[in-house]
Scaffold this active site. Structure first.
Site, PDB file in Angstrom:
ATOM      1  N   SER A 217       0.827  -1.218   0.000  1.00  0.00           N
ATOM      2  CA  SER A 217       0.000   0.000   0.000  1.00  0.00           C
ATOM      3  C   SER A 217       0.852   1.255   0.000  1.00  0.00           C
ATOM      4  O   SER A 217       1.968   1.260   0.547  1.00  0.00           O
ATOM      5  CB  SER A 217      -0.865  -0.012   1.255  1.00  0.00           C
ATOM      6  OG  SER A 217      -1.476   1.235   1.448  1.00  0.00           O
TER       7      SER A 217
ATOM      8  N   TYR B 218      -1.596  -0.011  10.207  1.00  0.00           N
ATOM      9  CA  TYR B 218      -1.878  -0.748   8.961  1.00  0.00           C
ATOM     10  C   TYR B 218      -0.693  -0.630   7.998  1.00  0.00           C
ATOM     11  O   TYR B 218      -0.186  -1.632   7.491  1.00  0.00           O
ATOM     12  CB  TYR B 218      -3.164  -0.197   8.324  1.00  0.00           C
ATOM     13  CG  TYR B 218      -3.324  -0.557   6.879  1.00  0.00           C
ATOM     14  CD1 TYR B 218      -3.713  -1.839   6.500  1.00  0.00           C
ATOM     15  CD2 TYR B 218      -3.066   0.382   5.869  1.00  0.00           C
ATOM     16  CE1 TYR B 218      -3.838  -2.170   5.162  1.00  0.00           C
ATOM     17  CE2 TYR B 218      -3.199   0.054   4.538  1.00  0.00           C
ATOM     18  CZ  TYR B 218      -3.578  -1.226   4.187  1.00  0.00           C
ATOM     19  OH  TYR B 218      -3.690  -1.548   2.863  1.00  0.00           O
TER      20      TYR B 218
ATOM     21  N   LYS C 294       2.174  -3.530   6.463  1.00  0.00           N
ATOM     22  CA  LYS C 294       2.493  -3.771   5.044  1.00  0.00           C
ATOM     23  C   LYS C 294       3.998  -3.655   4.806  1.00  0.00           C
ATOM     24  O   LYS C 294       4.594  -4.457   4.078  1.00  0.00           O
ATOM     25  CB  LYS C 294       1.724  -2.779   4.158  1.00  0.00           C
ATOM     26  CG  LYS C 294       0.226  -3.011   4.133  1.00  0.00           C
ATOM     27  CD  LYS C 294      -0.133  -4.234   3.315  1.00  0.00           C
ATOM     28  CE  LYS C 294      -1.603  -4.574   3.369  1.00  0.00           C
ATOM     29  NZ  LYS C 294      -1.970  -5.739   2.563  1.00  0.00           N
TER      30      LYS C 294
HETATM   31  N1  UFG Z   1     -13.015  11.283   2.294  1.00  0.00           N
HETATM   32  C1  UFG Z   1     -14.037  12.173   2.580  1.00  0.00           C
HETATM   33  N2  UFG Z   1     -15.209  11.696   3.077  1.00  0.00           N
HETATM   34  C2  UFG Z   1     -15.409  10.361   3.334  1.00  0.00           C
HETATM   35  C3  UFG Z   1     -14.364   9.448   3.047  1.00  0.00           C
HETATM   36  C4  UFG Z   1     -13.175   9.949   2.531  1.00  0.00           C
HETATM   37  O1  UFG Z   1     -13.897  13.387   2.371  1.00  0.00           O
HETATM   38  O2  UFG Z   1     -16.488  10.013   3.832  1.00  0.00           O
HETATM   39  C5  UFG Z   1     -11.771  11.785   1.729  1.00  0.00           C
HETATM   40  C6  UFG Z   1     -10.558  11.484   2.593  1.00  0.00           C
HETATM   41  O3  UFG Z   1     -10.387  12.485   3.578  1.00  0.00           O
HETATM   42  C7  UFG Z   1      -9.444  11.453   1.554  1.00  0.00           C
HETATM   43  C8  UFG Z   1     -10.143  10.931   0.301  1.00  0.00           C
HETATM   44  O4  UFG Z   1     -11.539  11.119   0.501  1.00  0.00           O
HETATM   45  O5  UFG Z   1      -9.004  12.752   1.319  1.00  0.00           O
HETATM   46  C9  UFG Z   1      -9.884   9.446   0.044  1.00  0.00           C
HETATM   47  O6  UFG Z   1     -10.165   8.741   1.239  1.00  0.00           O
HETATM   48  P1  UFG Z   1     -10.222   7.157   1.344  1.00  0.00           P
HETATM   49  O7  UFG Z   1     -10.551   6.829   2.763  1.00  0.00           O
HETATM   50  O8  UFG Z   1     -11.083   6.609   0.276  1.00  0.00           O
HETATM   51  O9  UFG Z   1      -8.744   6.715   0.987  1.00  0.00           O
HETATM   52  P2  UFG Z   1      -7.363   7.108   1.667  1.00  0.00           P
HETATM   53  O10 UFG Z   1      -6.624   7.954   0.685  1.00  0.00           O
HETATM   54  O11 UFG Z   1      -7.499   7.643   3.024  1.00  0.00           O
HETATM   55  O12 UFG Z   1      -6.744   5.673   1.910  1.00  0.00           O
HETATM   56  C10 UFG Z   1      -6.281   4.875   0.885  1.00  0.00           C
HETATM   57  C11 UFG Z   1      -6.562   3.405   1.177  1.00  0.00           C
HETATM   58  C12 UFG Z   1      -5.776   2.946   2.361  1.00  0.00           C
HETATM   59  C13 UFG Z   1      -4.350   3.305   2.236  1.00  0.00           C
HETATM   60  C14 UFG Z   1      -4.155   4.754   1.911  1.00  0.00           C
HETATM   61  C15 UFG Z   1      -2.729   5.045   1.621  1.00  0.00           C
HETATM   62  O13 UFG Z   1      -7.923   3.208   1.422  1.00  0.00           O
HETATM   63  O14 UFG Z   1      -5.890   1.539   2.470  1.00  0.00           O
HETATM   64  O15 UFG Z   1      -4.913   5.105   0.774  1.00  0.00           O
HETATM   65  O16 UFG Z   1      -2.387   6.285   2.057  1.00  0.00           O
HETATM   66  F1  UFG Z   1      -3.707   3.050   3.391  1.00  0.00           F
END
Ligand code: UFG
Length: 321
Positions: free
Chosen positions: A117, A141, A145
């Site tokens: 990841s 997490y 990894k």
């Molecule tokens: N977001 C929102 N509202 C929500 C959910 C997410 O605004 O309800 C935003 C988050 O703040 C972020 C973006 O949408 O800016 C993407 O969020 P995700 O949770 O979909 O994904 P992440 O980038 O946080 O996480 C992903 C993977 C993880 C991994 C990470 C690596 O899901 O498994 O990238 O940094 F660890």
């Protein structure tokens, strides 16, 4: 034709990997405990062995069937939960992966493709993030990894098990033919949450932070279609079997999309307004995270096919209709 054991092959990414392997003419056996994986994601053309990677005897028994390669996608992946319940991640991610490496060594299985990841990098120090970027995970997490990558490197040195660690950025989308139908339960990620809001499962959704130093104030991520991720696994297996040395590879498109842009694109695709409220920043979120995947392009000859975010979102929306 290779004989491949896909551990976690009933899950979201795993099922797409299974389809891509079958389409390339490989023989597939899925090993899955169906904790988050779903039977509906299984393919008739692949064998299925139900089991848990924490059950060493059962895993050994399946591994002893003999495989050319293993794809390992069986892991817990909720960042928030990993901080609250690290034991669950120590057990499933670390111990489970060690069981896989140990049973591979015992049974002379020589190649593994591992789902790593972007979380291994932590807060980006420069963009786009390439594989030379320092690795400093900021959640447990991501730490698990990274540690598994290090274990694989030792098993390469000590036991000659070759590996490719694929560091996914943000996986999104579904099989465009509609062959994979299992929606994730209790989704935590942006696009499934947008879908739940569009379909009324949620009354509204939150945008976490609108004061970031980005073009519209919301976070930017590199959204990569799951079928493009799947193709990279097939290429990695084929290259490993052909003698490629072990490698760590980023998988992303190199293009960033903001949270606001994702919501607007979903509204275009679905044709309805998404009910959004602006909330505080979520702790641990970098403003921008974009991959350089030049190494994957070079070593695997990989090229993501999906470059248009509307097309990607359409493949997810198809599941709702
Ligand atoms: N977001 C929102 N509202 C929500 C959910 C997410 O605004 O309800 C935003 C988050 O703040 C972020 C973006 O949408 O800016 C993407 O969020 P995700 O949770 O979909 O994904 P992440 O980038 O946080 O996480 C992903 C993977 C993880 C991994 C990470 C690596 O899901 O498994 O990238 O940094 F660890």
């Amino acid at each position: 034709m290779a004989r491949v054991l896909v551990i976690g092959g009933a899950g979201y990414i795993g099922s797409h990997v299974v389809k891509a392997l079958l389409q390339s003419g490989h023989r597939v056996c899925v090993f899955d405990n169906l904790s988050t994986g779903q039977k509906i994601n299984l393919f008739d053309m692949a064998d299925f062995e139900e089991g848990d990677i924490l059950d060493y005897t059962r895993l050994s028994e399946v591994m002893s069937q003999g495989f050319d390669a293993v794809v390992h996608l069986a892991a817990k992946k909720a960042v928030g939960e990993s901080m609250e319940n690290p034991n669950k991640y120590s057990l499933n991610n670390i111990q489970g992966s060690l069981n896989i490496l140990m049973t591979m060594a015992d049974n002379n299985v020589k190649n593994i493709v591992f789902s790593s990841s972007a979380a291994v990098y932590g807060m980006p120090e420069y963009l786009p993030v390439d594989e030379k970027h320092p690795v400093k995970p900021i959640n447990y997490y991501g730490f698990t990894k990274l540690e598994i990558e290090k274990f694989m490197d030792w098993y390469d040195t000590l036991k000659g098990i070759k590996y490719v660690a694929l560091r996914y950025f943000n996986a999104v989308g579904y099989d465009a033919d509609g062959d994979i139908k299992g929606k994730e339960k209790n989704p935590q990620n942006l696009l499934p949450i947008i879908m739940e809001t569009a379909t009324g499962v949620r009354a509204e959704m939150s945008v976490f932070g609108s004061d970031y130093d980005t073009r519209d104030g919301t976070c930017i991520r590199d959204y990569i279609h799951v079928s493009d991720l799947a193709t990279a696994h097939v290429l990695a297996i084929e290259k490993l079997i052909a003698g490629m040395p072990s490698a760590v590879l980023n998988l992303g498109t190199g293009e960033g999309t903001s949270v606001k842009e994702m919501i607007e694109a979903a509204e275009r695709v679905i044709g309805t307004k998404i009910n959004v409220k602006y909330a505080d920043r979520r702790p641990g979120d970098p403003a921008v995270l974009i991959a350089s995947s030049d190494k994957a392009r070079e070593l695997l000859g990989w090229e993501p096919k999906y470059t248009n975010i509307d097309d990607i979102i359409q493949t997810t929306w198809n599941l709702e209709r």
